[in-house]
Scaffold this active site. Structure first.
Site, PDB file in Angstrom:
ATOM      1  N   ASP A 152     -31.130 -16.084 -18.950  1.00 41.81           N
ATOM      2  CA  ASP A 152     -29.720 -15.975 -19.325  1.00 41.81           C
ATOM      3  C   ASP A 152     -29.178 -14.547 -19.184  1.00 41.81           C
ATOM      4  O   ASP A 152     -28.117 -14.235 -19.709  1.00 41.81           O
ATOM      5  CB  ASP A 152     -29.520 -16.449 -20.767  1.00 41.81           C
ATOM      6  N   CYS A 155     -33.255 -11.870 -20.445  1.00 39.07           N
ATOM      7  CA  CYS A 155     -34.669 -12.254 -20.456  1.00 39.07           C
ATOM      8  C   CYS A 155     -35.605 -11.081 -20.761  1.00 39.07           C
ATOM      9  O   CYS A 155     -36.578 -11.240 -21.496  1.00 39.07           O
ATOM     10  CB  CYS A 155     -35.052 -12.924 -19.144  1.00 39.07           C
ATOM     11  N   HIS A 271     -37.062 -12.486 -12.815  1.00 36.68           N
ATOM     12  CA  HIS A 271     -37.043 -12.964 -14.199  1.00 36.68           C
ATOM     13  C   HIS A 271     -38.224 -12.366 -14.956  1.00 36.68           C
ATOM     14  O   HIS A 271     -39.285 -12.113 -14.378  1.00 36.68           O
ATOM     15  CB  HIS A 271     -37.139 -14.494 -14.200  1.00 36.68           C
TER      16      HIS A 271
END
Length: 291
Positions: A152, A155, A271
């Site tokens: 989002d 992270c 990520h």
């Protein structure tokens, strides 16, 4: 019926325009990366596939939502099919032979682009599986397994939050990171450049960047991790699939916080995830499952 047709036409015209805008953006991205730079070209293919997939998914969801709004209109599917075949640039009713040839070439090019996008998505899935397998082996050797963190924009901060033994909010971590960077401008400013022009950041641009750390769900990277290691006075270990682990803040003696950096984890791109001790039943068994 007229309202549904008018709205359908508006949606299809917008989809047509967004596809053309994306093609222009993709061409600019391709022109910006030298063909000799294989690493960046590889990442470019992944970025292009992701952008195309996201737009296609967005358009599909909008059409499905439109159909839900007009459930009793049996002509919507035929309208959609007809509109998809239309040239939405107000062509005259009768097309010349040259126009038909151009349309045929455009159709063939569109089909070629679709095949390329499918191949790129397959490559992306393959890269993702390979990355997961490598990380599973690395973490397994440390008796760790991946702990999923939402993708989002927060992270990295959420992964740090998950590793800490005391309670702290993501907002606090962002604020403390920005404060540290503002107080140590000379330590961080030389590493900031404009991604488009490659020009060095001015002091004002850097301070604006620090403000964005607090105000928005901006993605954090190695420089923010450097600031956090000083704020927390704790080393931060970042595990990757294809590179040795990076330890930031080695001058501190506390047990490192451990993050996992993934290149292909989700459609958003890079990520960060957290880790947790491998369950006793999994130790010595099969490679841990990635969440």
């Amino acid at each position: 019926m007229e309202d549904s047709q008018s709205e359908q036409q508006r949606v299809m015209r917008r989809h047509h325009r967004e596809k053309k805008e994306l093609q222009t953006r993709i061409q600019a991205m391709k022109n910006s990366v030298p063909k000799s730079d294989k690493k960046r070209r590889k990442q470019l293919l992944l970025d292009v596939a992701r952008l195309k997939a996201e737009l296609e998914q967005k358009h599909q969801q909008e059409l499905e939502k439109f159909r839900e709004s007009f459930p009793d209109d049996n002509n919507l599917d035929s309208i959609t099919e007809d509109l998809a075949k239309m040239d939405l640039e107000n062509q005259p009713p009768r097309q010349s032979r040259a126009q038909r040839r151009r349309e045929k070439r455009a159709t063939l090019e569109r089909e070629r682009q679709e095949r390329i996008a499918e191949a790129e998505m397959e490559h992306l899935a393959s890269f993702r599986r390979e990355e997961e397998e490598k990380l599973a082996a690395i973490l397994g050797s440390k008796n760790l397994e991946l702990k999923d963190i939402p993708a989002d924009g927060h992270c990295m901060y959420r992964a740090i939050q998950d590793q800490l033994v005391f309670s702290v909010t993501v907002e606090s971590l962002r604020s403390r990171t920005a404060d540290y960077m503002r107080k140590h401008v000379d330590d961080f400013l030389p590493f900031f450049t404009d991604p488009d022009s490659s020009d060095a950041y001015s002091r004002e641009e850097f301070l604006s960047y620090c403000d964005e750390i607090v105000r928005s769900p901006s993605w954090g990277g190695q420089l923010e991790l450097r600031a956090l290691s000083h704020v927390l006075q704790t080393p931060i270990e970042v595990i990757q699939a294809d590179s040795p682990a990076v330890v930031i803040g080695e001058e501190y003696t506390r047990k490192p916080l451990t993050l996992v950096y993934l290149h292909y984890a989700c459609n958003l791109g890079e990520h960060y995830n957290s880790v947790r001790p491998l369950e006793a039943s999994a130790v010595g068994g099969a490679a841990p499952r990635l969440f």
